[in-house]
Motif scaffolding. Structure first.
Motif, PDB file in Angstrom:
ATOM      1  N   THR A  93       0.790  -1.135   0.015  1.00 35.01           N
ATOM      2  CA  THR A  93       0.089  -0.042   0.086  1.00 35.01           C
ATOM      3  C   THR A  93       0.792   1.307  -0.040  1.00 35.01           C
ATOM      4  O   THR A  93       1.529   1.587   1.000  1.00 35.01           O
ATOM      5  CB  THR A  93      -1.062   0.062   1.248  1.00 35.01           C
ATOM      6  OG1 THR A  93      -1.729  -1.053   1.010  1.00 35.01           O
ATOM      7  CG2 THR A  93      -1.986   1.282   1.253  1.00 35.01           C
TER       8      THR A  93
ATOM      9  N   ARG B  24      -3.976   8.004  -6.319  1.00 34.09           N
ATOM     10  CA  ARG B  24      -4.040   6.925  -6.980  1.00 34.09           C
ATOM     11  C   ARG B  24      -3.559   6.904  -8.598  1.00 34.09           C
ATOM     12  O   ARG B  24      -2.975   6.080  -9.007  1.00 34.09           O
ATOM     13  CB  ARG B  24      -5.628   6.666  -7.072  1.00 34.09           C
ATOM     14  CG  ARG B  24      -6.018   5.372  -7.598  1.00 34.09           C
ATOM     15  CD  ARG B  24      -7.660   5.012  -7.553  1.00 34.09           C
ATOM     16  NE  ARG B  24      -8.052   5.858  -8.402  1.00 34.09           N
ATOM     17  CZ  ARG B  24      -9.115   7.028  -7.953  1.00 34.09           C
ATOM     18  NH1 ARG B  24      -8.985   7.169  -6.964  1.00 34.09           N
ATOM     19  NH2 ARG B  24      -9.743   7.678  -8.912  1.00 34.09           N
ATOM     20  N   SER B  25      -3.706   8.049  -9.145  1.00 29.54           N
ATOM     21  CA  SER B  25      -3.249   8.103 -10.746  1.00 29.54           C
ATOM     22  C   SER B  25      -1.669   7.858 -10.592  1.00 29.54           C
ATOM     23  O   SER B  25      -1.348   7.335 -11.674  1.00 29.54           O
ATOM     24  CB  SER B  25      -3.582   9.381 -11.284  1.00 29.54           C
ATOM     25  OG  SER B  25      -3.195  10.469 -10.784  1.00 29.54           O
TER      26      SER B  25
ATOM     27  N   ASP C  60      -0.802   4.284 -10.254  1.00 36.46           N
ATOM     28  CA  ASP C  60      -1.354   3.511 -11.546  1.00 36.46           C
ATOM     29  C   ASP C  60      -0.470   3.710 -12.240  1.00 36.46           C
ATOM     30  O   ASP C  60      -0.074   2.698 -13.308  1.00 36.46           O
ATOM     31  CB  ASP C  60      -2.703   3.982 -11.835  1.00 36.46           C
ATOM     32  CG  ASP C  60      -3.979   3.615 -10.980  1.00 36.46           C
ATOM     33  OD1 ASP C  60      -3.872   2.842 -10.166  1.00 36.46           O
ATOM     34  OD2 ASP C  60      -5.060   4.461 -11.186  1.00 36.46           O
TER      35      ASP C  60
ATOM     36  N   ALA D  37      -2.904   1.986  -4.083  1.00 39.90           N
ATOM     37  CA  ALA D  37      -2.947   3.214  -3.539  1.00 39.90           C
ATOM     38  C   ALA D  37      -3.944   3.329  -2.270  1.00 39.90           C
ATOM     39  O   ALA D  37      -4.887   2.754  -2.233  1.00 39.90           O
ATOM     40  CB  ALA D  37      -3.597   4.191  -4.642  1.00 39.90           C
ATOM     41  N   ASN D  38      -3.391   4.105  -1.223  1.00 48.39           N
ATOM     42  CA  ASN D  38      -3.893   4.172   0.018  1.00 48.39           C
ATOM     43  C   ASN D  38      -4.953   5.420  -0.236  1.00 48.39           C
ATOM     44  O   ASN D  38      -6.213   5.323   0.099  1.00 48.39           O
ATOM     45  CB  ASN D  38      -3.387   4.350   1.080  1.00 48.39           C
ATOM     46  CG  ASN D  38      -4.010   4.696   2.391  1.00 48.39           C
ATOM     47  OD1 ASN D  38      -4.576   3.888   3.023  1.00 48.39           O
ATOM     48  ND2 ASN D  38      -4.161   5.772   2.988  1.00 48.39           N
ATOM     49  N   SER D  39      -4.562   6.384  -0.831  1.00 43.50           N
ATOM     50  CA  SER D  39      -5.628   7.517  -0.965  1.00 43.50           C
ATOM     51  C   SER D  39      -6.732   7.292  -2.083  1.00 43.50           C
ATOM     52  O   SER D  39      -6.523   6.743  -3.050  1.00 43.50           O
ATOM     53  CB  SER D  39      -4.390   8.762  -1.615  1.00 43.50           C
ATOM     54  OG  SER D  39      -5.502   9.872  -1.933  1.00 43.50           O
ATOM     55  N   LYS D  40      -7.780   7.865  -1.622  1.00 38.28           N
ATOM     56  CA  LYS D  40      -9.058   7.750  -2.559  1.00 38.28           C
ATOM     57  C   LYS D  40      -8.937   8.968  -3.528  1.00 38.28           C
ATOM     58  O   LYS D  40      -9.706   8.964  -4.345  1.00 38.28           O
ATOM     59  CB  LYS D  40     -10.139   8.144  -1.708  1.00 38.28           C
ATOM     60  CG  LYS D  40     -10.411   6.933  -0.688  1.00 38.28           C
ATOM     61  CD  LYS D  40     -11.665   7.285   0.077  1.00 38.28           C
ATOM     62  CE  LYS D  40     -12.085   5.956   1.092  1.00 38.28           C
ATOM     63  NZ  LYS D  40     -13.077   6.201   2.094  1.00 38.28           N
TER      64      LYS D  40
ATOM     65  N   ALA E 203      -7.856  10.868  -6.795  1.00 35.86           N
ATOM     66  CA  ALA E 203      -7.082  10.477  -7.842  1.00 35.86           C
ATOM     67  C   ALA E 203      -5.792  11.225  -8.102  1.00 35.86           C
ATOM     68  O   ALA E 203      -4.908  10.473  -8.816  1.00 35.86           O
ATOM     69  CB  ALA E 203      -8.132  10.694  -9.091  1.00 35.86           C
TER      70      ALA E 203
END
Length: 969
Positions: A644, A650-651, A654, A669-672, A674
């Motif tokens: 994690t 997230r992006s 990714d 990704a831990n963060s919601k 993007a």
């Protein structure tokens, strides 16, 4: 309560696991053999006879400790035994955690599965940490996630933890040490934590102390401040050593016992205590590489005319060589890999340019050797296109010769683009185009091509004379010797880290087949230097870090296991647990030292954490084989993952996963949030008029300054990351009075556009040096083919040590991953359409990269406002008015702007500007049918004049308000 999967009926056991011939144990009948079983029916042969069992008997089967054996008990009896078992392991967790696995492997393993046991362990560790981990001043508490808890709870045996970027590997390592000391009652003196640099070791030591005693934080700051005041004025401060001493002093004052935390080199020094002077190389002794003494050996050799001549012969041949052609023709084992990364194999010209093809190299070398000044890939604005022709030769500041080598002739799209370029240069009467293609080589050969080039340049009236070899050497000597030195230092450092003696190296060379005479010359030279370097160490009573590690391994293997430091002494035989941070950077030398410890202390248990996706130090001797094949080198072990990413949105996670797809378990990704990942195509960027005036020929600086400005306006710090100490773009340092000294010079340039307070939020670094660091906004400045991967022409010098383009490209992929994952919420990847890094092309296949909308990133206003004077034709007067005075406009420094609002433009400082300055220029009195517009930095019109027969009439004048605003700023 017994879980359902522990009370499987006979039928379920038969269907799922049991086979005829398995052993069945029964309290009354003893041991028997399964004869048959179906539909809830079990038939077992016991010594006393065959017995049939069914589900109606209320019995359950549990696996026994023997392979293929089962225990047959009444359900209620199993319930009792399960409760006893679960109580036993929970007691073990509470009072004897280190031996809990051994307790489980006894009777409880008959009633509790391994999965449930591990889950019980994690529940306990999480609960313990919740009660015992210190809280922040705000009262919050960040507990480890499930994967981290598994690593913390794994206190037995050898453990390898694969920890992705931003996953909290250092926190996990530190909390594990804390848990073992506080709960498992492991004595700190039996724990040894090893890091690869002093900064990491200091951070680990500090974190452990703060977990054991949170109030130490203030004391550490006070201790550092107190020690800093004691330092005499002008004396160099070793802040790393000062911090380490402060932490140890506070721990001693607070009577907190810490485990041994140090670097591998510090451990080696503590074992050997060499009488020789220890050679350092770099600030604060941080670099553990080859010492400056090796440079002295080279300098001494350079005093010898014969040796100096050998270097000259080698480097001139090396600069003229084309390794891509050599390797592709003679090294079949890696030909496919070379073709895959063909754009990443820079052909270096004698003048130092990294060109794209062999044809360009021939042209560049000819120009250099015939003393013709040129600019390689200098920017020209072609409408809205940022056009960079191969070679620009200036006759005057505004005229000259363009040389294009159309290397992909035959491709329809490429040929269409080539035709457009021809038309463009035909429209430029002050410029002449000379073009070549690979067909010229095929038809004429290399010598014929050079004759063709020579003739074409003569037709343009260019004067050139062939430089002598002495003149060429004088021009490249410093660069050549620096290159040779760097290659030799790297090579010898690799030999030291592989524990090769000069004799070993000689044997390797004797059995080796060089690719070319250049490689053979280098190996002969570096072998002599290696032997001389080691002789120098003996004669001067000095030692380097690699030798120190070798001696430490030998000392421990011979039974000398005591180590002594200022902060305390210890014995490696009494160490029970060794933690290794950044294990992906492990090398042969570190392995030898570790193995010598294990030889004298076979029971020591290893906990090694690292990220194979961040293994980027192969050039310095690190070897990923120890990480990739852990059990082969270390022995039976557990492999755990920490996936994690708590750093990046997230992006960004990714895009890192997309790059490393197929190379291991991805990050999560831990963060919601993007976040944002932008692909910035230099070829699709058009600067504003003011930017073209401010940065003539330079497109990358307007791009960087716009992104930086937006980040700073959002209150976010930003870092510019580059593959090397420079960038593959033309940068106009002179226009801003900058020295242009690598990345530090470029940072100074970018910072110059912002106030001092804002400028401090901008930093710059190579990707290598930024590993382990982070910033909210990251700009990867050079995601082009000749930067990622960068397969330097000097790679072939280390082929004998195992280097290959494929191996280097894999490490370059990991380096690119490191660069991308430094970003927290915004990542900008700067590239160019015609020269994408192959890594970018791979990422684009699996995820969409957003294109930047430049309207959201406006041009940066300079600290001292500038104005643009634009000279055009009055409406209805055609093109004749400006055409008639274009030569005078050029002479006055105006440039033609062909896009947007067309016209001739020139920049002025707003402060002190007066229209009389423009009216006094040579073209002004002859102007007729002209409109003059004054634009501010946002390209708004602040003044307008019409000029007829040299007479100027003002139709708009807001200059005063613009200048007043500039005064206030």
């Amino acid at each position: 309560m017994l879980r359902a999967d522990h009370k499987l009926s006979l039928l379920e056991r038969i269907d799922r696991q049991m086979v005829v011939g398995d052993i069945v144990l029964h309290e009354a009948y003893g041991s028997g053999v399964l004869r048959s079983g179906w539909e809830g029916f079990l038939q077992v042969d016991f010594p006393s006879g065959t017995v049939n069992f069914t589900d109606k008997d209320g019995l359950c089967l549990l696996p026994g400790k023997l392979e293929k054996s089962w225990k047959l008990f009444p359900s209620d009896e199993i319930e009792k035994r399960y409760k006893v078992a679960i109580a036993a392991i929970r007691d073990a967790f509470q009072y004897d955690f280190v031996n809990a696995d051994e307790v489980y492997e006894g009777e409880p393993s008959n009633y509790i599965g391994r999965k449930e046991y591990e889950e019980e362990k994690i529940v306990f560790v999480r609960s313990w940490l919740k009660d015992n981990l210190p809280k922040s001043n705000a009262g919050s508490q960040q507990l480890p996630d499930a994967e981290q808890l598994h690593a913390i709870a794994a206190v037995n045996g050898h453990v390898q933890v694969i920890a992705r970027a931003g996953s909290g590997k250092t926190a996990t390592l530190v909390i594990r040490a804390y848990f073992m000391m506080k709960h498992c009652r492991v004595a700190p003196s039996t724990m040894l934590l090893l890091a690869f640099n002093r900064k990491a070791a200091n951070e680990i030591r500090r974190r452990i102390l703060l977990l054991l005693e949170p109030r130490a934080e203030i004391s550490i700051k006070e201790e550092i401040e107190k020690r800093g005041k004691r330092v005499q004025a002008g004396r160099r401060v070793d802040w790393g050593e000062m911090e380490a001493e402060a932490v140890d002093a506070v721990a001693k004052t607070l009577q907190v016992a810490l485990p041994y935390v140090m670097t591998f080199h510090a451990l080696a020094y503590a074992i050997v205590h060499p009488e020789e002077s220890l050679l350092y190389n770099g600030a604060e002794g941080e670099s553990q590489g080859l010492s400056k003494a090796f440079q002295q050996v080279i300098d001494d050799f350079l005093q010898d005319a014969e040796f100096k001549g050998r270097i000259r012969e080698l480097m001139l041949a090396h600069f003229r060589e084309d390794w891509d052609r050599i390797v592709a023709g003679r090294y079949d084992q890696t030909k496919e890999e070379l073709l895959k990364y063909r754009r990443s194999l820079p052909r270096e010209s004698i003048g130092g340019d990294y060109v794209k093809s062999y044809g360009e190299k021939v042209i560049a070398d000819f120009l250099f050797e015939h003393d013709i000044a040129y600019k390689y890939e200098r920017n020209h604005w072609w409408g809205e296109v940022n056009y960079r022709p191969d070679f620009t030769i200036f006759k005057t500041p505004k005229s000259g010769v363009i040389i294009e080598y159309f290397g992909l002739a035959g491709d329809p799209d490429y040929d269409e683009m080539s035709s457009d370029k021809r038309r463009y240069w035909r429209s430029k009467p002050d410029w002449d185009l000379i073009e070549f293609s690979p067909a010229d080589f095929r038809i004429n050969g290399v010598e014929g091509f050079i004759d063709q080039l020579r003739g074409a340049l003569r037709e343009q009236g260019l004067v050139f004379n062939r430089l002598s070899e002495d003149e060429i050497w004088l021009r490249v000597r410093d660069r050549a010797i620096d290159r040779f030195t760097n290659a030799a230092v790297g090579f010898v450092g690799r030999c030291r880290k592989q524990s090769l003696s000069p004799q070993d190296l000689g044997s390797l060379i004797d059995a080796y087949k060089p690719l070319s005479p250049v490689e053979s010359m280098f190996l002969d030279l570096v072998h002599d230097l290696y032997a001389a370097y080691l002789d120098r160490l003996v004669s001067t009573g000095e030692e380097d870090f690699d030798g120190l590690l070798q001696r430490a391994a030998s000392a421990v293997s011979s039974g000398r296991t005591r180590f002594e430091r200022k902060t305390g002494s210890g014995d490696l035989r009494k160490i029970c647990y060794v933690f290794v941070d950044e294990f992906q950077d492990f090398s042969d030398l570190f392995y030898r030292l570790l193995q010598s410890i294990r030889k004298e202390n076979p029971g020591v248990q290893l906990f090694c954490v690292g990220d194979d996706w961040q293994a980027i130090n192969g050039f310095a001797g690190s070897d990923l084989r120890f990480f990739s094949d852990f059990e082969r080198w270390i022995g039976k072990s557990r492999k755990l993952h920490i996936s994690t990413n708590y750093r990046s949105f997230r992006s960004i996670v990714d895009v890192g996963n997309a790059l490393m797809r197929g190379h291991g378990k991805p990050a999560v990704a831990n963060s919601k949030d993007a976040g944002s990942v932008f692909l910035v195509d230099v070829a699709q960027f058009e600067p504003a008029l003011i930017e073209k005036q401010r940065h003539p020929g330079d497109v990358i600086t307007p791009i960087a300054s716009r992104i930086v400005s937006k980040a700073l306006a959002e209150g976010k710090e930003v870092v510019l990351l580059c593959r090397r100490n420079g960038m593959p773009w033309f940068i106009n340092f002179r226009e801003h009075g900058q020295g242009g000294k690598g990345l530090s010079g470029y940072l100074e340039l970018v910072r110059s556009f912002f106030s001092k307070g804002l400028a401090e939020g901008i930093s710059i670094s190579t990707s290598h040096k930024y590993k382990g660091l982070e910033k909210p906004v990251v700009i990867v400045m050079d995601a082009v083919a000749r930067s990622y991967p960068l397969i330097h022409p000097d790679w072939a010098f280390s082929r004998i040590l195992g280097d290959s383009p494929d191996r280097i490209a894999k490490e370059e992929r990991r380096l690119f991953y490191v660069a991308l994952t430094r970003a927290i919420d915004k990542l900008f990847i700067v590239t160019e359409r015609q020269s994408y890094s192959p890594f970018i092309e791979e990422v684009a296949k699996t995820m969409r990269l957003a294109k930047i909308d430049w309207s959201e990133f406006p041009a940066v206003k300079s600290k001292s406002m500038r104005l643009l004077v634009q000279v055009g034709n009055q409406e209805g007067r055609g093109i004749s008015p400006t055409f008639a005075i274009k030569d005078q406009l050029k002479a006055s420094g105006y440039q033609w702007q062909s896009t947007g609002s067309t016209g001739w433009t020139k920049g002025f400082q707003a402060n002190g500007f007066d229209i009389s300055r423009v009216q006094g220029e040579v073209w002004a009195s002859a102007a007729d049918g002209i409109e003059v517009r004054i634009l501010d930095e946002s390209e708004g019109v602040v003044a307008r004049f019409v000029v007829d027969a040299g007479t100027w009439v003002c139709t708009l004048d807001n200059l005063a308000s613009v200048q007043a605003a500039d005064d206030v700023a």
